[in-house]
Design a protein around this motif. Structure first.
Motif, PDB file in Angstrom:
ATOM      1  N   ASN A  11       0.829  -1.214   0.000  1.00  0.00           N
ATOM      2  CA  ASN A  11       0.000   0.000   0.000  1.00  0.00           C
ATOM      3  C   ASN A  11       0.863   1.264   0.000  1.00  0.00           C
ATOM      4  O   ASN A  11       0.582   2.221  -0.727  1.00  0.00           O
ATOM      5  CB  ASN A  11      -0.935   0.000   1.206  1.00  0.00           C
ATOM      6  CG  ASN A  11      -2.081  -1.003   1.064  1.00  0.00           C
ATOM      7  OD1 ASN A  11      -2.442  -1.383  -0.056  1.00  0.00           O
ATOM      8  ND2 ASN A  11      -2.650  -1.416   2.180  1.00  0.00           N
ATOM      9  N   LYS A  33      -7.992 -15.019   1.327  1.00  0.00           N
ATOM     10  CA  LYS A  33      -9.216 -14.236   1.183  1.00  0.00           C
ATOM     11  C   LYS A  33      -9.301 -13.074   2.177  1.00  0.00           C
ATOM     12  O   LYS A  33     -10.063 -12.129   1.968  1.00  0.00           O
ATOM     13  CB  LYS A  33     -10.435 -15.129   1.337  1.00  0.00           C
ATOM     14  CG  LYS A  33     -10.643 -15.696   2.739  1.00  0.00           C
ATOM     15  CD  LYS A  33     -11.916 -16.521   2.796  1.00  0.00           C
ATOM     16  CE  LYS A  33     -12.206 -17.043   4.202  1.00  0.00           C
ATOM     17  NZ  LYS A  33     -13.455 -17.824   4.246  1.00  0.00           N
ATOM     18  N   GLN A  36      -8.747  -9.692   0.662  1.00  0.00           N
ATOM     19  CA  GLN A  36      -9.605  -9.437  -0.502  1.00  0.00           C
ATOM     20  C   GLN A  36      -9.688  -7.947  -0.851  1.00  0.00           C
ATOM     21  O   GLN A  36      -9.451  -7.551  -1.995  1.00  0.00           O
ATOM     22  CB  GLN A  36     -11.009  -9.971  -0.230  1.00  0.00           C
ATOM     23  CG  GLN A  36     -11.989  -9.791  -1.385  1.00  0.00           C
ATOM     24  CD  GLN A  36     -11.793 -10.791  -2.502  1.00  0.00           C
ATOM     25  OE1 GLN A  36     -11.548 -11.970  -2.269  1.00  0.00           O
ATOM     26  NE2 GLN A  36     -11.893 -10.328  -3.739  1.00  0.00           N
ATOM     27  N   HIS A  37     -10.012  -7.123   0.110  1.00  0.00           N
ATOM     28  CA  HIS A  37     -10.219  -5.696  -0.154  1.00  0.00           C
ATOM     29  C   HIS A  37      -8.941  -5.043  -0.673  1.00  0.00           C
ATOM     30  O   HIS A  37      -8.979  -4.270  -1.652  1.00  0.00           O
ATOM     31  CB  HIS A  37     -10.686  -4.992   1.121  1.00  0.00           C
ATOM     32  CG  HIS A  37     -10.852  -3.514   0.955  1.00  0.00           C
ATOM     33  ND1 HIS A  37     -11.888  -2.956   0.225  1.00  0.00           N
ATOM     34  CD2 HIS A  37     -10.089  -2.463   1.406  1.00  0.00           C
ATOM     35  CE1 HIS A  37     -11.774  -1.634   0.242  1.00  0.00           C
ATOM     36  NE2 HIS A  37     -10.696  -1.319   0.957  1.00  0.00           N
ATOM     37  N   GLU A  38      -7.814  -5.356  -0.037  1.00  0.00           N
ATOM     38  CA  GLU A  38      -6.545  -4.737  -0.441  1.00  0.00           C
ATOM     39  C   GLU A  38      -6.154  -5.153  -1.859  1.00  0.00           C
ATOM     40  O   GLU A  38      -5.745  -4.320  -2.676  1.00  0.00           O
ATOM     41  CB  GLU A  38      -5.435  -5.121   0.549  1.00  0.00           C
ATOM     42  CG  GLU A  38      -5.538  -4.435   1.895  1.00  0.00           C
ATOM     43  CD  GLU A  38      -6.552  -5.110   2.808  1.00  0.00           C
ATOM     44  OE1 GLU A  38      -7.105  -6.169   2.410  1.00  0.00           O
ATOM     45  OE2 GLU A  38      -6.791  -4.575   3.910  1.00  0.00           O
ATOM     46  N   ASP A  40      -8.101  -6.191  -4.242  1.00  0.00           N
ATOM     47  CA  ASP A  40      -9.031  -5.537  -5.174  1.00  0.00           C
ATOM     48  C   ASP A  40      -8.523  -4.147  -5.545  1.00  0.00           C
ATOM     49  O   ASP A  40      -8.538  -3.746  -6.720  1.00  0.00           O
ATOM     50  CB  ASP A  40     -10.422  -5.413  -4.551  1.00  0.00           C
ATOM     51  CG  ASP A  40     -11.156  -6.753  -4.487  1.00  0.00           C
ATOM     52  OD1 ASP A  40     -10.628  -7.741  -5.023  1.00  0.00           O
ATOM     53  OD2 ASP A  40     -12.245  -6.789  -3.885  1.00  0.00           O
ATOM     54  N   LYS A  41      -8.069  -3.406  -4.556  1.00  0.00           N
ATOM     55  CA  LYS A  41      -7.560  -2.056  -4.793  1.00  0.00           C
ATOM     56  C   LYS A  41      -6.288  -2.085  -5.633  1.00  0.00           C
ATOM     57  O   LYS A  41      -6.073  -1.219  -6.486  1.00  0.00           O
ATOM     58  CB  LYS A  41      -7.287  -1.356  -3.454  1.00  0.00           C
ATOM     59  CG  LYS A  41      -8.540  -1.055  -2.637  1.00  0.00           C
ATOM     60  CD  LYS A  41      -9.443  -0.071  -3.373  1.00  0.00           C
ATOM     61  CE  LYS A  41     -10.654   0.297  -2.535  1.00  0.00           C
ATOM     62  NZ  LYS A  41     -11.590   1.196  -3.281  1.00  0.00           N
ATOM     63  N   TYR A  72      -8.245 -16.095  -2.384  1.00  0.00           N
ATOM     64  CA  TYR A  72      -8.718 -14.788  -2.845  1.00  0.00           C
ATOM     65  C   TYR A  72      -9.587 -15.002  -4.082  1.00  0.00           C
ATOM     66  O   TYR A  72      -9.298 -15.868  -4.914  1.00  0.00           O
ATOM     67  CB  TYR A  72      -7.522 -13.896  -3.179  1.00  0.00           C
ATOM     68  CG  TYR A  72      -7.873 -12.664  -3.977  1.00  0.00           C
ATOM     69  CD1 TYR A  72      -8.437 -11.545  -3.373  1.00  0.00           C
ATOM     70  CD2 TYR A  72      -7.647 -12.624  -5.356  1.00  0.00           C
ATOM     71  CE1 TYR A  72      -8.762 -10.413  -4.103  1.00  0.00           C
ATOM     72  CE2 TYR A  72      -7.962 -11.498  -6.096  1.00  0.00           C
ATOM     73  CZ  TYR A  72      -8.525 -10.402  -5.471  1.00  0.00           C
ATOM     74  OH  TYR A  72      -8.857  -9.290  -6.203  1.00  0.00           O
ATOM     75  N   PRO A  75     -12.327 -10.233  -8.485  1.00  0.00           N
ATOM     76  CA  PRO A  75     -13.566  -9.446  -8.427  1.00  0.00           C
ATOM     77  C   PRO A  75     -14.226  -9.271  -9.795  1.00  0.00           C
ATOM     78  O   PRO A  75     -13.813  -8.441 -10.606  1.00  0.00           O
ATOM     79  CB  PRO A  75     -13.087  -8.100  -7.873  1.00  0.00           C
ATOM     80  CG  PRO A  75     -11.658  -8.000  -8.322  1.00  0.00           C
ATOM     81  CD  PRO A  75     -11.118  -9.396  -8.331  1.00  0.00           C
TER      82      PRO A  75
END
Length: 368
Positions: A11, A33, A36-38, A40-41, A72, A75
């Protein structure tokens, strides 16, 4: 702990990145999983910069496919497959290479890339638990290399009317292949299907054009009553097979005999209760191998079945130049046990005892 530290580092790095285009975006770390959010970004970041080579290598420990429930998930909404047009849809068009390992991905997502990325040449998917059906169809596709490996829920892999050059598939029984005139290299697994003709049946339409063939059988190489077709262009043949007791390996010579231009043969043996038995070597019908130059036997244990295979080559390979014997275990483990090391050394000694007096000076014998 390591995952959180890695995520924070990525990040921070992306926050500082000011490039407008990416040749490659590669994530190679043990992520699941819960990231997941990280991830995706990160994908949004890569696609916004028209990435050309995208790799998500999330294997467990860097080597093993993980439990599908913890993978994971790619998306689908990022591609607009939920009926909403993604704001940067045109940026997917730059992708040339897509590699996904321990990533749950559907056939719908993969087919989106196939039909919306005009430069896509390589697609690799390992260990997806949500890939059920995949169709690779149409001469307009630029795809040259396709690899679908250890996707246990796969029910159908249909390949038709394409310009594929290389195919790797670990589900032979799920493969439907037709009209692939450019295909010259195939690696295929026939799990628990010991008859060679059953392993080769799904690729029968391309056997005459293959230059490299690799097959894996988890239960030996039986023959049945089967006459093999001519492999008129085959130059390299690799067999990866489980070694049980003193089971004969001469079955593979039927394929070798049907390949008049074969130059290289490699046999990889995975030991499961190997057994050295004192017996006479079996004799096969003489079949001159006029182009075979290199033989490599991996996992050599010193069994009679291995020795008789070497003798077959010595008697039939007219221009043989080199024999490579690798007695090391073909089961990959982080640390070798003492018993494995001792077994490998014993196998090395057997190889020297059996072969050094048999192989003529004109042929280079290498025992690793």
């Amino acid at each position: 702990m390591h995952m959180k530290k890695y995520v924070r580092w990525v990040n921070r790095t992306l926050h500082k990145c000011e490039v407008h285009r990416l040749d490659q975006f590669r994530v190679c770390f043990d992520l699941n999983k819960f990231a997941q959010h990280e991830i995706d970004k990160w994908l949004e970041f890569a696609f916004a910069r028209q990435v050309q080579r995208l790799e998500l290598d999330l294997l467990k420990g860097g080597k093993e496919t993980r439990d599908f429930d913890y993978c994971y998930t790619f998306p689908a909404q990022l591609l607009g497959l939920n009926h909403k047009l993604p704001p940067l849809w045109h940026n997917f068009m730059s992708v040339k290479v897509l590699l996904l390992k321990s990533v749950n991905v559907t056939g719908e997502v993969l087919e989106f890339f196939l039909h919306n990325c005009p430069f896509l040449e390589e697609m690799v998917v390992h260990g997806s638990g949500t890939l059920v059906n995949l169709q690779v169809i149409g001469p307009s596709l630029k795809l040259k290399h396709l690899e679908i490996w250890r996707c246990q829920c796969l029910e159908s892999l249909k390949i038709h009317d394409t310009n594929l050059v290389t195919l790797v598939a670990s589900a032979a029984t799920k493969l439907l292949l037709s009209n692939a005139p450019m295909l010259i290299k195939v690696e295929i697994v026939g799990a628990f299907r010991p008859i060679l003709k059953d392993i080769l049946a799904p690729i029968s339409c391309v056997l005459s054009q293959l230059e490299v063939l690799k097959i894996t059988s988890s239960d030996g190489l039986g023959l049945g009553n089967y006459k093999f077709p001519k492999f008129t262009k085959l130059k390299k043949f690799v067999v990866h097979v489980f070694a049980w007791r003193d089971t004969s390996l001469l079955g593979c010579t039927h394929v070798i005999g049907a390949a008049p231009l074969l130059e290289e043969f490699e046999l990889k043996l995975v030991w499961f209760k190997p057994l050295r038995v004192k017996r006479e070597c079996k004799k096969m019908v003489s079949c001159p191998l006029r182009h075979l130059k290199v033989i490599r036997l991996c996992g050599y244990f010193g069994r009679t079945c291995e020795f008789e295979l070497v003798k077959y080559f010595l008697e039939n390979a007219i221009v043989l130049e080199k024999i490579i014997i690798d007695p090391r275990s073909q089961i990959v483990t982080p640390v070798l046990s003492l018993s494995t090391i001792e077994m490998e050394q014993m196998s090395r000694n057997f190889a020297k005892l059996q072969l050094e007096g048999e192989v003529p000076p004109r042929i280079e014998l290498v025992i690793l």
